[in-house]
Design a protein around this motif. Structure first.
Motif, PDB file in Angstrom:
ATOM      1  N   ILE A 171       1.138  -1.428   0.154  1.00  0.00           N
ATOM      2  CA  ILE A 171      -0.191  -0.324   0.254  1.00  0.00           C
ATOM      3  C   ILE A 171       0.686   1.366   0.056  1.00  0.00           C
ATOM      4  N   ALA A 172       2.113   1.687   0.304  1.00  0.00           N
ATOM      5  CA  ALA A 172       2.730   2.574   0.851  1.00  0.00           C
ATOM      6  C   ALA A 172       3.337   2.615  -0.819  1.00  0.00           C
ATOM      7  N   GLU A 173       3.498   1.879  -1.355  1.00  0.00           N
ATOM      8  CA  GLU A 173       4.432   1.626  -2.355  1.00  0.00           C
ATOM      9  C   GLU A 173       3.529   2.065  -3.807  1.00  0.00           C
ATOM     10  N   ALA A 174       2.079   1.858  -3.251  1.00  0.00           N
ATOM     11  CA  ALA A 174       1.144   1.924  -3.702  1.00  0.00           C
ATOM     12  C   ALA A 174       0.711   3.919  -3.830  1.00  0.00           C
ATOM     13  N   LEU A 175       0.625   4.053  -2.287  1.00  0.00           N
ATOM     14  CA  LEU A 175       0.586   5.598  -2.597  1.00  0.00           C
ATOM     15  C   LEU A 175       1.551   6.382  -3.563  1.00  0.00           C
ATOM     16  N   LEU A 176       2.623   5.804  -2.657  1.00  0.00           N
ATOM     17  CA  LEU A 176       3.922   6.827  -3.981  1.00  0.00           C
ATOM     18  C   LEU A 176       3.431   7.376  -5.085  1.00  0.00           C
ATOM     19  N   ALA A 177       3.310   6.473  -5.694  1.00  0.00           N
ATOM     20  CA  ALA A 177       2.119   6.691  -6.958  1.00  0.00           C
ATOM     21  C   ALA A 177       2.044   7.943  -7.212  1.00  0.00           C
ATOM     22  N   THR A 178       0.532   8.322  -6.299  1.00  0.00           N
ATOM     23  CA  THR A 178      -0.413   9.355  -6.079  1.00  0.00           C
ATOM     24  C   THR A 178       0.842  10.622  -4.989  1.00  0.00           C
ATOM     25  N   ALA A 179       1.606  10.343  -4.278  1.00  0.00           N
ATOM     26  CA  ALA A 179       2.709  11.588  -3.712  1.00  0.00           C
ATOM     27  C   ALA A 179       3.254  11.909  -4.569  1.00  0.00           C
ATOM     28  N   ILE A 180       3.152  11.664  -6.005  1.00  0.00           N
ATOM     29  CA  ILE A 180       4.175  11.575  -6.757  1.00  0.00           C
ATOM     30  C   ILE A 180       3.699  12.918  -8.037  1.00  0.00           C
ATOM     31  N   GLY A 181       2.005  12.170  -7.850  1.00  0.00           N
ATOM     32  CA  GLY A 181       1.804  12.938  -8.845  1.00  0.00           C
ATOM     33  C   GLY A 181       0.950  14.661  -8.446  1.00  0.00           C
ATOM     34  N   LEU A 182       1.265  14.350  -7.122  1.00  0.00           N
ATOM     35  CA  LEU A 182       0.798  16.197  -6.662  1.00  0.00           C
ATOM     36  C   LEU A 182       2.056  16.558  -5.894  1.00  0.00           C
ATOM     37  N   VAL A 183       3.562  15.747  -6.199  1.00  0.00           N
ATOM     38  CA  VAL A 183       4.189  16.574  -6.063  1.00  0.00           C
ATOM     39  C   VAL A 183       4.661  17.499  -6.963  1.00  0.00           C
ATOM     40  N   ALA A 184       3.662  16.221  -8.552  1.00  0.00           N
ATOM     41  CA  ALA A 184       3.733  17.225  -9.673  1.00  0.00           C
ATOM     42  C   ALA A 184       3.000  18.200  -9.966  1.00  0.00           C
ATOM     43  N   ALA A 185       2.012  17.909  -9.492  1.00  0.00           N
ATOM     44  CA  ALA A 185       0.780  18.285  -9.896  1.00  0.00           C
ATOM     45  C   ALA A 185       0.752  20.033  -8.854  1.00  0.00           C
ATOM     46  N   ILE A 186       1.161  19.979  -8.556  1.00  0.00           N
ATOM     47  CA  ILE A 186       0.271  21.362  -6.741  1.00  0.00           C
ATOM     48  C   ILE A 186       0.997  22.552  -7.985  1.00  0.00           C
ATOM     49  N   PRO A 187       2.807  22.427  -7.675  1.00  0.00           N
ATOM     50  CA  PRO A 187       3.303  23.506  -8.226  1.00  0.00           C
ATOM     51  C   PRO A 187       2.898  23.565 -10.074  1.00  0.00           C
ATOM     52  N   ALA A 188       2.268  22.571 -10.633  1.00  0.00           N
ATOM     53  CA  ALA A 188       2.024  22.864 -11.756  1.00  0.00           C
ATOM     54  C   ALA A 188       0.922  24.079 -11.631  1.00  0.00           C
ATOM     55  N   VAL A 189      -0.082  23.469 -11.159  1.00  0.00           N
ATOM     56  CA  VAL A 189      -1.158  24.202 -11.059  1.00  0.00           C
ATOM     57  C   VAL A 189      -1.310  25.825 -11.003  1.00  0.00           C
ATOM     58  N   ILE A 190      -0.111  25.598  -9.447  1.00  0.00           N
ATOM     59  CA  ILE A 190      -0.282  26.691  -9.327  1.00  0.00           C
ATOM     60  C   ILE A 190       0.977  27.673  -9.816  1.00  0.00           C
ATOM     61  N   ALA A 191       1.909  27.015 -10.697  1.00  0.00           N
ATOM     62  CA  ALA A 191       2.584  27.977 -11.907  1.00  0.00           C
ATOM     63  C   ALA A 191       1.665  28.150 -13.044  1.00  0.00           C
ATOM     64  N   TYR A 192       0.819  27.405 -13.233  1.00  0.00           N
ATOM     65  CA  TYR A 192       0.329  28.465 -14.027  1.00  0.00           C
ATOM     66  C   TYR A 192      -1.428  29.115 -14.332  1.00  0.00           C
TER      67      TYR A 192
END
Lengths: 408, 239
Positions: free
Chosen positions: B178-199
């Motif tokens: 589960i931790a490994e699976a959640l890592l994918a969501t974490a990376i997705g959020l890490v990429a998405a949050i700055p992208a939204v703010i910067a956009y």
């Protein structure tokens, strides 16, 4: 753009590298190695109706106290233990019996203990019986003695066996005294109650002194036996002695009487306590109830776990309602519940005041019904047909009444 | 194979171990999201630098433009340079002006319209360059969490299959998957949050810059229109 991509990649590598190093292994949760604490939800019945067992023993289907080695059955024993007398105190763990010499002494003491009450009577009977032949020698009045003896020849036979050591020990000393006594006994008959009156200094000084020395060393054990008897018993012995007033010339008869009188006196200041103080045996508590099965979990309290059955409860309720004088035409009984809480003694009689409370219905009706319930309960005391072996469960009874069920 | 991975995972829960023990789908998702994050930050840096530069150039140009210097001279200095923003608009408008007068344009309205067109085209080209790649920021910002979630769902699915295979529900067996699976969501959020703010930030900046350019274009158009009138009237009067 190329420059910024390169910068971005460099930044990511930096951040990831830092994350790998610093976040590589989150500190594992250090969970204290606590053993799971098992919690059982137990209905109150399993405490109040617990059967006697051993608290430290493993759980089994039926509770049972520690297995007893002493398999001599004692009737009506309630408390488990190795003792021959049913004591309420819990069995104490036996310590190493270091002084073996000391262990030898208790033995004679133990012998009288096994048969507490019956023997005591026998002793009294022996005395006249043994005295029976002697009157012939001393030529004192033999007629009255045969009379008391006939009914009790059977119990006496076993006696001589345990007794021998004592009479023998007693005999040597009395022998010379007897001669003196014979002359005195001629005078004695008119004064039969004298041995009884040992505490009273005036008259019986000579016989008392004779009896005393012999009695002290030898008759100690029998003294223990008299503990259980009630004053009435000793009184009986007294009358016997008076009946057989003539045998007082006999050494034995005097001894017995003196012993009896002394014990009856001692009972005034709690002979049990003194006996307990004199008791040099190991302080081993415990009852006399035997157990053949290995120990298993149960309560330390002697209880057979019995509960009043419904029919027994109904019988109790019926006794009260039979004595309930109904008052016709009371209004406001709807939904009234009368609750009677009483304590009973072993005979079924009420101890103290029954507590009556009620709920529902009108105030006046409640007051009336409460007082009539109290009267009914008091009138039906002592309660009959309560099983004696379940006294634990009916020592305290709460009975609920619905006036509509009583036909009011 | 999953079971073996799970058992090994009970001892190692570092990021790298989590990544390595993931299934290939989850690995792909993670790598893609890491790439998206890299791209996001590349755009952020690029835009930040570009916008700052553009703003500086705008300021400089406005200063020069309103300094009272001759427009002909300014055009001469700027025309042989690679221009961006306001300078590009100015150069485009001046070029159109020059061309029209060299060939002896007669219709002042047609000249005015041509100059406006030329400036509009330049504005739209410049605005496009300002907003270039901001769309990918928006895409990463909105799709990143979903892609991460997809990786998580796949990861949890596989780890549940592994649990079913190992027939153990021990938390130590369940947790690493589960931790490994959640890592994918974490990376997705890490990429998405700055992208939204910067956009959001760069869209606002780009809008401001285009507004400035349009304002300048309007002003310059007004100036040129006045010049056209002044130059054509004597000619008409002479006729």
């Amino acid at each position: 753009m190329k420059g910024s991509v390169g910068t971005s990649i460099a930044l990511h590598t930096l951040v990831l590298g830092w994350a790998m190093i610093s976040l590589s292994a989150p500190a594992p949760l250090t969970v204290a190695d606590v053993e799971a604490f098992p919690v059982d939800i137990v209905p109150i019945e399993s405490v109040t109706q617990m059967q006697q067992g051993d608290k430290s023993a493993p759980m089994k289907e039926t509770p049972s106290p520690k297995e007893t080695k002493n398999q001599k059955a004692v009737e009506n024993a309630e408390n488990a233990g190795e003792n021959d007398i049913d004591l309420k105190t819990p069995p104490t763990p036996t310590k190493k019996p270091v002084p073996i010499e000391a262990a030898a002494a208790p033995k004679p003491v133990e012998r009288p203990a096994p048969t507490p009450t019956p023997e005591q009577n026998d002793v009294k009977e022996i005395a006249p019986e043994e005295t029976a032949p002697k009157p012939v020698e001393t030529a004192s009045l033999p007629q009255p003695k045969p009379e008391p003896t006939p009914p009790k020849p059977e119990p006496t036979p076993p006696k001589p066996e345990p007794m021998p050591p004592k009479p023998e020990a007693a005999k040597p000393t009395p022998a010379p005294v007897q001669a003196e006594n014979s002359s005195e006994t001629g005078e004695l008959p008119p004064t039969p109650p004298i041995p009884m009156a040992k505490p009273q200094p005036p008259k019986p000084e000579p016989p008392k002194e004779e009896a005393k020395p012999v009695e002290k060393p030898v008759e100690k054990p029998p003294e223990k036996k008299p503990e259980p008897p009630k004053p009435t018993e000793t009184a009986k012995a007294d009358t016997k002695a008076t009946d057989a007033s003539k045998p007082t010339d006999k050494k034995e008869g005097k001894k017995q009487d003196a012993a009896k009188s002394s014990s009856s006196q001692k009972s005034d200041f709690n002979a049990d306590q003194i006996a307990a103080l004199l008791d040099k045996r190991d302080a081993s508590g415990g009852g006399a109830k035997r157990s053949a099965t290995p120990a298993s979990t149960g309560s330390t309290k002697p209880s057979n776990g019995a509960k009043l059955s419904l029919s027994e409860m109904d019988a109790l309720r019926g006794q009260i309602s039979n004595n309930w004088s109904t008052i016709a035409g009371i209004e406001g009984l709807q939904g009234m519940i009368i609750r009677v809480h009483m304590r009973l003694d072993q005979s079924g009689a009420i101890v103290g005041e029954p507590e009556v409370s009620s709920s529902g219905g009108s105030d006046t009706a409640r007051r009336t019904m409460e007082s009539s319930a109290r009267r009914a309960v008091l009138r039906s005391s002592p309660f009959k047909n309560l099983p004696a072996d379940k006294y634990d469960s009916w020592s305290e009874v709460v009975v609920n009444f619905d006036p509509s069920e009583l036909g009011l | 194979m999953e079971q073996v991975a799970l058992e090994a995972a009970t001892h190692d829960v570092s990021l790298w171990a989590l990544f390595m023990q993931a299934g290939w789908v989850v690995k792909l998702v993670m790598i893609g999201l890491m790439g998206a994050s890299v791209w996001t930050w590349a755009i952020v840096i690029d835009k930040y630098v570009n916008f700052a530069k553009a703003r500086r150039q705008f300021d400089q140009f406005e200063q020069v433009f309103w300094s009272g210097q001759s427009l002909e001279e300014l055009y001469r200095t700027l025309s042989d340079r690679q221009n961006v923003g306001m300078a590009a608009i100015f150069v485009a408008a001046m070029r159109e002006w020059k061309k029209s007068f060299e060939r002896g344009a007669r219709a002042p309205i047609g000249l005015q319209m041509r100059i406006d067109r030329a400036m509009d085209v330049t504005i739209s080209r410049e605005a496009e360059s300002f907003e270039a790649r901001l769309g990918s920021l928006a895409t990463i910002g909105s799709a990143g969490p979903f892609i991460g979630l997809f990786g998580t769902v796949i990861g949890i699915m596989t780890s549940f299959q592994a649990i079913a295979g190992s027939k153990s529900t021990n938390l130590a067996v369940v947790a690493p998957g589960i931790a490994e699976a959640l890592l994918a969501t974490a990376i997705g959020l890490v990429a998405a949050i700055p992208a939204v703010i910067a956009y959001n930030k760069f869209m606002g900046d780009a809008g401001k810059l285009s507004g400035r350019m349009e304002g300048f274009a309007d002003e310059f158009s007004a100036i040129l229109s006045r010049q056209i009138d002044e130059k054509l009237q004597p000619r008409q009067a002479a006729q």
